[in-house]
Write a protein that holds these residues in place. Structure first.
Motif: not given
Length: 84
Positions: A17-29, A58-65
């Motif tokens: 769907a519209a949510v894109v997650s980007v992996r992060a190296p660690s919880p703290e980062s 991870r970071l979570r981003l939401t794309a919108r139209a």
């Protein structure tokens, strides 16, 4: 957004769907990365254990139209510039 993030070298998960997650190296980062993005004016979510079932922060981003190509490019740029 997913295509542009992966083209920029980020380990982003292809969204269903519209949510894109980007992996992060660690919880703290992940926490620091999300804070740095917000300081740069980009609103992102941050998920880390135990909130994520696979244990990958991870970071979570939401794309919108209504996002323009320039806005998406800016988001990718900020994520890259603030990457831990």
């Amino acid at each position: 957004m997913h295509a542009r993030l992966t083209a920029a070298g980020h380990a982003a998960v292809r969204p269903d769907a519209a949510v894109v997650s980007v992996r992060a190296p660690s919880p703290e980062s992940a926490v620091r990365w999300a804070a740095d993005c917000r300081t740069a004016g980009l609103a992102v979510g941050c998920f880390r254990p135990p909130s994520v079932p696979d244990g990958v922060s991870r970071l979570r981003l939401t794309a919108r139209a209504d996002l323009s190509g320039d806005q998406i490019e800016r988001a990718v740029r900020v994520i890259g510039e603030t990457r831990p």
